[in-house]
Design an enzyme around this catalytic site. Structure first.
Site, PDB file in Angstrom:
ATOM      1  N   LYS A  62     120.167 136.525  44.505  1.00 46.21           N
ATOM      2  CA  LYS A  62     119.992 135.721  45.263  1.00 46.21           C
ATOM      3  C   LYS A  62     119.967 135.506  46.417  1.00 46.21           C
ATOM      4  CE  LYS A  62     118.855 132.728  40.928  1.00 46.21           C
ATOM      5  NZ  LYS A  62     117.124 132.791  40.851  1.00 46.21           N
ATOM      6  N   HIS A 117     113.846 138.810  29.773  1.00 45.42           N
ATOM      7  CA  HIS A 117     114.245 138.011  31.229  1.00 45.42           C
ATOM      8  C   HIS A 117     114.469 138.513  32.598  1.00 45.42           C
ATOM      9  CE1 HIS A 117     112.065 134.167  29.935  1.00 45.42           C
ATOM     10  NE2 HIS A 117     112.096 134.209  28.893  1.00 45.42           N
ATOM     11  N   LYS A 161     105.624 126.922  42.337  1.00 44.99           N
ATOM     12  CA  LYS A 161     106.452 125.139  42.259  1.00 44.99           C
ATOM     13  C   LYS A 161     105.720 125.675  44.245  1.00 44.99           C
ATOM     14  CE  LYS A 161     109.773 124.943  38.922  1.00 44.99           C
ATOM     15  NZ  LYS A 161     110.971 124.912  38.525  1.00 44.99           N
ATOM     16  N   LYS A 183     117.296 127.013  43.798  1.00 44.53           N
ATOM     17  CA  LYS A 183     117.689 127.208  42.412  1.00 44.53           C
ATOM     18  C   LYS A 183     118.919 128.160  42.530  1.00 44.53           C
ATOM     19  CE  LYS A 183     115.242 130.771  45.142  1.00 44.53           C
ATOM     20  NZ  LYS A 183     114.233 131.133  44.253  1.00 44.53           N
ATOM     21  N   ARG A 184     119.434 128.946  41.161  1.00 39.86           N
ATOM     22  CA  ARG A 184     121.107 128.677  40.536  1.00 39.86           C
ATOM     23  C   ARG A 184     121.514 130.040  41.904  1.00 39.86           C
ATOM     24  NH1 ARG A 184     123.403 127.223  35.401  1.00 39.86           N
ATOM     25  NH2 ARG A 184     125.070 128.773  36.631  1.00 39.86           N
ATOM     26  N   THR A 191     110.167 131.353  39.176  1.00 39.62           N
ATOM     27  CA  THR A 191     109.209 130.035  39.435  1.00 39.62           C
ATOM     28  C   THR A 191     109.194 128.975  40.193  1.00 39.62           C
ATOM     29  OG1 THR A 191     110.723 128.797  37.434  1.00 39.62           O
ATOM     30  CG2 THR A 191     108.377 130.568  36.327  1.00 39.62           C
TER      31      THR A 191
END
Ligand SMILES: *Cc1c(COP(=O)(O)O)cnc(C)c1O
Length: 822
Positions: free
Chosen positions: A563, A366, A669, A557-558, A665
């Site tokens: 990110k 992952h 969505k 998101k986290r 993901t």
């Protein structure tokens, strides 16, 4: 399914009157409440128990059956699951939503108020745990006998509050109101050892034997939560292990008056499953974490052996009955534990045990982030799991012998492939163990799977190229469209037929409607309604007023540097400065929505949250901005809240530094719900862009190859700062203290960007701003935007988790789903 057999059972009737009666029975008989005095929470519990009866009934028939030839079952081992609220999802899957609504209405009870009562199980950090839950949903839907094994954390991921602009962590007490979904299975309890030492001897048959004498033993109690499938007569099981002491007290110590010591072991044992580690994509070098990993891996394998025995099969057939998927390396110690169980307990020979083990396991990687790759100091490992260390060393010795034989004279391979890292203090490398012990290794998006082969597991890919493959992640369209976006669902059913939630490729029927002005109008209406619904929630939770007709620009998101939420924030502040300089600047109204939790000890992530709330404080009420920009930090991003946020997004921010996000993901969505993506060529963004068409995707930024080039050649964030006026002014503005809290408040973040900038925020700033300019331009043409939005949804069929699960079944697990493919 509901209508398969005429059902006279009081508990599983599907007429409104029957559901009403079952509900009332549970209220009185299971909960001991007089309906007149029942609270909203009692209503929730009674309806949950009613629905659980339906699901469990299906489960007993789908699991208990004695087939002539038992199918291979799937065990999905995952330290995290993030299922979200169960009730509404079961109602949808069973086709009972409207009937239940009617049944409750006849008692003057509002179903939506009942659904509000459910606490979601936050047994995961983010994407990885949510993926595990999407996969259980799909396993049940496509009809595969499967168990998701994990840990029943008493306290899951913390609840997030925002106080004075900062994140505050609140203990997640998800079990306090009672959990109606789980069924305790005392008969399935297993014991797990820790510590102690090993002894070897030669038995009466002349065999070399080893036994492990653990210093302590902990009991794993099994708790089952049924997971229903969409329009399916299968259910999947989520079997979570809770740790308990084997004996209530050490009575000897107790009798000698040493109360503290007597309870010590009990407390220690119970602590094992007490709390989820709240770091996402970050290794926890803590002994307790390794204990958790071994605890649930061992319980799960022993459980599979128990079921095998019930089926009348022997341990030598283990791999024929079980396909075991390792969700990341968290359960990788299972490789050594299965070897121990087969050799020491069931007395199989090493070679046979090893063949079985390798035919059983497959491993999903992952992350490539070095700080997330799990490794354990060998001394710690050996103290906690002495027998497993012996087994791992033996696996390693035999493996390295094979390598030497296959590649004579290439000794450089040895140190790189070894399961033991010997560069300095010695570590057990869990990814190496998982790779050596598995028949298949997969990444979670095409780009990521390539990078796995080129970086972290490159040496393995060279010797075993056929072992590596890709399975691109997916998400369940049930929860994230049908449930979360009822307005869109109605539209989709009319346009593409009612079967799309189970056959997502049907959405391609929408394509033709992108050019239909009437359909576009309806499409926009649905989006606007979703945005209004979110706007209300935002006001309720934060007090901030937003305009639902503005562009909803969403990054949820986290919170993590890779990110790059701070890239988004730099852009927002640069727009702010632009309007301040020139109030007539042509910038369409935007609402920037952030959400996500920061690991409690991750200082820079918490700074990123603080700077987003500070930006909101500065911008939202500035009369010069006049509502043209709003910045919202939506607190406590979890599955329930996600179901409100994703359907309301116009723009999906997927702006990680290329090469860092394995798949993502959230990107799927949002695009499925008709958001356009602004993103880098990272993770599944690459495939999303291919699917929806490059003209319907806002691409920017360095590619993964360019990033590695920059990393090799060295980079100079200050050069971007010096040469880009807009960037410099924005950073200077933050450094000046204009965001409040004094000029020193965000100094660490600024210094990080100017001195190191490990995720190339400054290098991508210009390209990001230009892509955002293209976003604004398209937004000013609502018809074109709506067309692109429809095409996004229409072309996202590939990203159903049903498709992912079918790929795992066919290419990795070799099991045949009960329901034929689309
Ligand atoms: C989907 C999801 C995630 C993963 O989001 P990414 O954008 O892929 O990181 C995290 N948390 C929740 C609650 C989700 O539903």
């Amino acid at each position: 399914m509901k209508s398969k057999s005429p059902n006279t059972s009081l508990r599983t009737g599907t007429k409104a009157a029957e559901i009403r009666q079952a509900f009332l029975d549970h209220l009185t008989c299971s909960l001991g409440r007089l309906p007149a005095y029942a609270s909203a929470h009692d209503h929730y519990l009674a309806l949950a128990l009613t629905v659980r009866d339906h699901v469990v009934h299906l489960g007993v028939s789908s699991f208990g059956g004695k087939e002539s030839k038992p199918q291979r079952r799937v065990a999905y081992l995952s330290a995290e699951f993030l299922p979200g609220p169960h009730l509404a999802n079961h109602l949808l899957n069973l086709g009972l939503s409207e009937t239940a609504r009617k049944a409750l209405a006849s008692l003057d009870i509002d179903l939506d108020a009942v659904l509000e009562q459910e606490e979601e199980p936050g047994l995961g950090n983010g994407g990885l745990g949510r993926l595990a839950s999407c996969y259980l949903d799909s396993l049940a839907t496509v009809g595969v006998q499967s168990i998701g094994y994990g840990i029943r954390y008493e306290f899951g991921i913390f609840d997030q509050q925002i106080r004075d602009g900062w994140q505050v962590e609140i203990t997640d007490k998800w079990l306090h109101g009672g959990n109606p979904w789980e069924i305790h299975r005392p008969g399935a309890a297993r014991d797990v050892g820790f510590g102690g030492h090993t002894e070897s001897w030669t038995d009466d048959f002349g065999r070399h034997r080893v036994r492990w004498l653990p210093a302590i033993t902990v009991r794993g109690e099994a708790y089952d939560t049924p997971i229903s499938g969409y329009n399916s007569d299968h259910i999947a099981l989520m079997r979570l292990w809770k740790s308990e002491a084997t004996e209530s007290f050490d009575f000897e110590a107790f009798n000698h008056g040493n109360y503290d010591r007597a309870v010590e072991q009990k407390v220690d044992s119970e602590n094992l499953s007490k709390v989820l580690y709240p770091n996402d994509s970050f290794r926890h070098g803590k002994e307790l974490r390794l204990k958790q990993q071994f605890f649930f891996s061992s319980c799960s394998l022993q459980d599979m052996l128990r079921i095998l025995e019930m089926q009348g099969a022997g341990p030598e057939n283990f791999h024929e009955h079980w396909a075991v998927q390792l969700n990341d390396t968290h359960p990788a110690v299972a490789v050594a534990e299965l070897m121990r169980l087969l050799i020491d307990v069931h007395l199989l020979a090493w070679d046979q045990a090893w063949e079985i083990t390798r035919a059983t396991f497959s491993y999903t990687n992952h992350t490539l982030l070095p700080e997330a790759l799990e490794k354990w100091p060998i001394d710690l490992f050996g103290e906690l799991l002495p027998r497993h260390l012996e087994i791992i060393l033996e696996i390693n010795a035999r493996f390295l012998d094979e390598v030497r034989a296959a590649f004579p004279g290439e000794d450089w391979r040895i140190a790189r492939l070894s399961i033991i890292d010997e560069n300095g203090p010695r570590y057990v490398r869990m990814a190496h163990l998982a790779c050596v012990g598995s028949h298949t290794v997969n990444g979670v998006a095409e780009l990521h799977s390539e990078l796995v082969k080129q970086t972290v597991l490159a040496d393995f890919a060279e010797i075993w190229p056929e072992k590596f493959t890709n399975v691109t992640n997916g998400v369940t369209p049930r929860r994230f469209v049908a449930l979360a976006n009822p307005g869109l669902s109605t539209l989709l059913s009319k346009a593409a037929g009612k079967t799309w939630p189970g056959k997502l490729s049907k959405l391609s029927k929408l394509e033709a409607l992108a050019d239909d002005a009437e359909f576009r109008a309806k499409w926009r209406q649905v989006k606007l309604a979703n945005k209004s619904r979110l706007a209300e929630l935002i006001t309720e939770r934060t007090g901030i007023l937003t305009d639902p007709t503005s562009l909803f620009d969403v990054q949820v998101k986290r919170i993590h540097e890779y990110k790059r939420q701070h890239l988004n924030l730099l852009h927002i502040l640069s727009l702010y400065l632009k309007i301040k300089r020139d109030p007539t600047a042509d910038i369409p109204a935007r609402t920037f929505i952030f959400g996500g939790k920061a690991a409690p000890g991750y200082f820079l992530a918490k700074q990123i949250i603080r700077i987003s709330t500070a930006a909101g404080e500065l911008i939202n009420d500035d009369p010069d901005i006049a509502g043209r920009l709003k910045v919202v930090f939506f607190p406590d991003f979890n599955v329930r809240n996600a179901q409100y946020v994703y359907p309301a997004a116009d723009l999906s921010e997927q702006i990680s530094m290329a090469g860092m996000e394995a798949s993502g993901t959230g990107n799927m969505k949002m695009s499925l719900n008709g958001a356009l993506t602004i993103g880098t060529l990272d993770g599944a963004n690459v495939e999303i862009r291919e699917a929806v068409g490059e003209e319907n995707f806002f691409l920017f930024g360095l590619t993964a190859d360019e990033v590695s080039e920059v990393e090799v050649c060295g980079h100079h964030p200050r050069q971007h700062y010096e040469s880009d006026t807009e960037l410099r002014e924005t950073i200077d503005f933050i450094a000046s203290g204009a965001l409040g809290g004094g000029s020193g408040l965000f100094q660490p973040l600024i210094a990080n960007l100017l001195e190191h900038d490990p995720y190339l925020v400054l290098a991508d700033f210009r390209a990001y701003g230009e892509a955002q300019q293209r976003v604004s331009e398209l937004w000013t043409n609502p018809e074109d935007w709506a067309r692109a939005s429809i095409l996004n949804t229409a072309r996202m069929g590939k990203f159903s988790s049903d498709r992912s699960i079918r790929e795992y079944c066919q290419r990795i697990w070799k099991v045949k789903p009960g329901k034929p493919s689309e």
